[in-house]
Write an enzyme that holds these catalytic residues in place. Structure first.
Site, PDB file in Angstrom:
ATOM      1  N   GLU A   1     109.231 -12.661  85.448  1.00  0.00           N
ATOM      2  CA  GLU A   1     108.357 -12.780  84.092  1.00  0.00           C
ATOM      3  C   GLU A   1     109.583 -12.859  82.951  1.00  0.00           C
ATOM      4  OE1 GLU A   1     106.773  -8.919  84.983  1.00  0.00           O
ATOM      5  OE2 GLU A   1     105.334  -9.764  86.140  1.00  0.00           O
TER       6      GLU A   1
ATOM      7  N   LEU B   1     102.198 -12.184  85.176  1.00  0.00           N
ATOM      8  CA  LEU B   1     102.045 -10.669  85.489  1.00  0.00           C
ATOM      9  C   LEU B   1     101.506 -10.280  87.028  1.00  0.00           C
ATOM     10  CD1 LEU B   1     102.934 -10.540  82.670  1.00  0.00           C
ATOM     11  CD2 LEU B   1     102.135  -8.432  82.482  1.00  0.00           C
TER      12      LEU B   1
ATOM     13  N   GLU C   1     102.863  -9.219  90.354  1.00  0.00           N
ATOM     14  CA  GLU C   1     103.910  -8.958  91.111  1.00  0.00           C
ATOM     15  C   GLU C   1     103.731  -9.248  92.578  1.00  0.00           C
ATOM     16  OE1 GLU C   1     103.002  -7.124  88.662  1.00  0.00           O
ATOM     17  OE2 GLU C   1     104.532  -7.442  87.085  1.00  0.00           O
TER      18      GLU C   1
ATOM     19  N   GLN D   1     111.781  -6.718  85.942  1.00  0.00           N
ATOM     20  CA  GLN D   1     112.326  -6.082  84.605  1.00  0.00           C
ATOM     21  C   GLN D   1     112.426  -4.389  84.933  1.00  0.00           C
ATOM     22  OE1 GLN D   1     109.936  -7.418  81.484  1.00  0.00           O
ATOM     23  NE2 GLN D   1     110.729  -9.521  81.714  1.00  0.00           N
TER      24      GLN D   1
ATOM     25  N   HIS E   1     109.360   4.170  83.476  1.00  0.00           N
ATOM     26  CA  HIS E   1     109.990   3.027  83.369  1.00  0.00           C
ATOM     27  C   HIS E   1     111.680   3.703  84.018  1.00  0.00           C
ATOM     28  CE1 HIS E   1     107.434   1.002  80.926  1.00  0.00           C
ATOM     29  NE2 HIS E   1     108.134   0.042  80.707  1.00  0.00           N
TER      30      HIS E   1
END
Lengths: 354, 325
Positions: B29, B56, B58, B80, B128
């Protein structure tokens, strides 16, 4: 017969086959002519191969059990007959028919199912995950629906290499509720890749009826991505062949992916464990009504009796040898259990330190 | 001599492999605009057939890479965010990594999964901030975790050339690390080969990823108290058990400094193996993240959930003071 069913193709002798002439054809040109006798031979072979395999399951020779494809032979035979030898097939857990129709050595397939070193995958794929690169069968993923993205990747690599291969990706109705399938459709459509997606809608995902699982339609999923999508009579090998041949031709000339929903039915349980555990998720009347349109009977009616008799005898003779080979082949040596884990020969540590 | 950053090392290694081998391509991406800088300049250099911008999707593109690899290509997928590796955990561990075995050795799946921002970043939220390298080691997927630009170059090169799936973890906290190098000296580094960053005789500190740099700082701070060996496995699967055994044979004491969660993390495996197979004169310790806990959105809350230099210094002192089992 549902709306959108692909009408029977005109065969060489001009006969309208399959008796569904009332449905208007969506096949514009008959792009390929099926060889009725060869289709019969393939289907007969698959039917009897599976029946012999079930005997080996009962005898304990195939300890995994199998997912029999009896009742669905027309899809495997008709679809694979529309491919060139260099084309690629991605199969599923119910894959024996696909492999046989694509040209896998039946002896080595049966040996694989029996976990023998002479098997196509040295016993490591088994009945559930066989692959055979000599026949162009790249994978039989047990992760339902995930073959769609793998098919797109193979097709993309072929296009970039200037190789006019077509990838045929089989999955069941259970796969159409998986996001990964739709992600694969999206990539194949986005990049107009030469993939033919074949959904074998045998009406049940294990015990779950398709009506209880699928909102909207199966073809609607393809149409949403701009993929030409049709419902096909999956009990008639020649109808299957015509529909797949058209999709293959479109893929090969750069026209992108297609989705074909094959309406078919499995006669046996999801897996042979249902011989022991009776799961009453469908009525006998339903099973009987599908057997009235048995794919092997439909194709047999197109073949002269003398040819049928000869083919049936040849198939029996051949399968005796297939079973003998599978049963007599050596079992693997436990010392080799971690062979092929890694390409460089690296082996995992044992579970106990020595 | 030029100064090479970790990120630039990744860019250089990937570019060198794409120059060397036509079958290598990168997909991910935002790769066209090189959001992470890994693919900076690549679209112009290699064109859209080898720099493949993906939507998007995956699971879709991870399976896609498996297919391309089966057909003879060497895909490098850039992810990412660490959790994306969890989203595609099945596709990597259950499909790509098992395929060679399931096909009886017929076809390998040479995909590199490049995760160049692994670990916690202040304020970026709980979703994240994971560091899941131990999970891939647990599942038997080749997994590397280099700490320095030179090692990043060498191990990314090896990962791409390897015929099996390899997951590459570039720790977020290492991306800014710079090193003076001679480009001609950059070379592939074999998997499963550890590295002694600092020799010592009193205790072995096994440090992983960005914690290597923190361990070196602690070793320096404690230089008057103890001679600390800082040993970096560089790849967590395969793991250089022989290299670790050599270090422990010199020091007899062990502390593991690991950015995994405590339960079932690499730290747990290293301690268990050392206890079973190596001669430790005192009980070992590990300094890790807590059991499966991350906040991520509030730096002052989250920093106490990260393994710290202070914890390492304390663990080292405890192990050194211990009189035995």
């Amino acid at each position: 017969m549902p709306e959108g069913v692909v009408a029977p193709a005109k065969v060489a002798d001009g006969l309208e086959v399959a008796g569904i002439a009332a449905v208007p054809s969506t096949v514009s040109v008959p792009v390929a002519v099926a060889d009725s006798v060869e289709l019969y031979r393939t289907m007969r072979y698959i039917r009897r191969f599976e029946e012999r395999a079930i005997e080996l399951v009962r005898a304990g020779e195939i300890f995994s059990g199998i997912h029999p494809c009896i009742g669905q032979e027309a899809v495997a035979a008709g679809a694979c007959a529309a491919l060139d030898p260099g084309d690629i097939v991605l199969s599923s857990h119910r894959g024996h028919g696909h492999l046989l129709a694509k040209g896998t050595d039946p002896s080595r397939l049966m040996a694989e199912m029996a976990g023998k070193v002479t098997g196509i995958d040295k016993g490591r794929g088994g009945s559930f995950h066989p692959s055979d690169f000599t026949a162009g069968v790249y994978n039989s993923t047990g992760t339902v629906g995930h073959g769609a993205g793998i098919a797109a990747g193979i097709a993309w690599a072929a296009v970039k290499a200037g190789d006019p291969k077509v990838v045929l990706s089989f999955f069941g109705d259970g796969a159409v509720t998986q996001g990964a399938l739709l992600e694969g459709f999206n990539l194949a459509a986005l990049w107009q890749l030469p993939v033919v997606y074949i959904c074998e809608n045998n009406r049940y995902a294990t015990t779950l009826p398709v009506e209880a699982a699928v909102a909207g339609t199966i073809t609607g999923r393809g149409e949403a991505f701009g993929i030409p999508s049709s419902v096909v009579d999956g009990q008639d090998a020649e109808v299957v062949h015509a529909a797949v041949a058209e999709a293959v031709e479109r893929a090969r000339r750069g026209g992108g992916p297609s989705l074909l929903e094959m309406r078919t039915y499995r006669y046996h349980g999801h897996h042979t464990f249902e011989m022991l555990v009776r799961l009453r998720y469908r009525e006998q009347a339903e099973i009987d009504s599908w057997k009235e349109r048995d794919p092997l009977d439909i194709q047999a009616a197109r073949v002269a009796e003398v040819d049928r008799t000869r083919i049936d005898a040849e198939v029996e003779l051949d399968l005796d040898e297939v079973v003998r080979f599978a049963v007599d082949s050596p079992r693997p040596d436990p010392v080799d259990a971690t062979d092929h884990y890694h390409a460089d020969g690296f082996r995992p540590r044992p579970g106990v330190s020595l | 001599m030029p100064k090479l950053s970790y990120l630039k090392a990744l860019n250089r290694a990937l570019g060198d492999e794409m120059d060397r081998d036509e079958s290598v391509f990168v997909l991910g991406e935002d790769v066209n605009f090189a959001l992470t800088n890994i693919t900076a300049g690549f679209l112009k250099r290699y064109g859209p057939d080898r720099v493949v911008e993906v939507p998007l999707t995956e699971q879709g593109f991870t399976n896609f890479a498996t297919g391309a690899a089966m057909a003879g290509r060497r895909p490098v997928i850039e992810f990412q965010i660490p959790f994306l590796l969890l989203l595609v955990f099945e596709q990597i561990t259950n499909q790509a990594n098992k395929f060679l075995m399931m096909s009886g050795g017929q076809r390998s799946v040479p995909v590199t999964y490049l995760m160049p921002a692994a670990g916690w970043r202040a304020g970026w939220g709980a979703q994240h901030s994971d560091q899941p390298y131990s999970m891939f080691a647990h599942m038997g997927v080749k997994t590397v975790l280099p700490a320095t630009p030179t090692d990043a170059y060498g191990l990314l090169t090896t990962a791409i050339r390897d015929d099996d799936p390899v997951v590459f973890f570039g720790p977020l906290a290492s991306l800014g690390v710079r090193e003076i190098v001679e480009y001609a000296d950059l070379a592939p580094i074999p998997l499963g080969s550890g590295r002694v960053h600092r020799s010592g005789t009193d205790v072995t500190v096994v440090a992983l990823g960005h914690l290597v740099h923190e361990a070196l700082a602690v070793a320096e701070e404690l230089a008057d108290e103890a001679s600390i060996e800082v040993w970096d496995p560089r790849s967590v699967y395969p793991f250089d058990w022989a290299g670790l055994a050599e270090s422990v044979a010199r020091t007899g004491r062990l502390v593991v400094f690991d950015d995994s969660n405590r339960a079932c993390g690499m730290g747990a495996e290293i301690l268990a193996t050392a206890a079973e197979e190596m001669r430790l004169v005192a009980p070992p310790k590990r300094v890790t993240r807590p059991d499966g806990a991350i906040v991520g959105a509030v730096p002052e809350l989250d920093v106490v959930l990260q393994p710290t230099k202070a914890q390492l210094a304390e663990a080292v002192r405890t192990v050194l003071k211990s009189t035995g089992w």
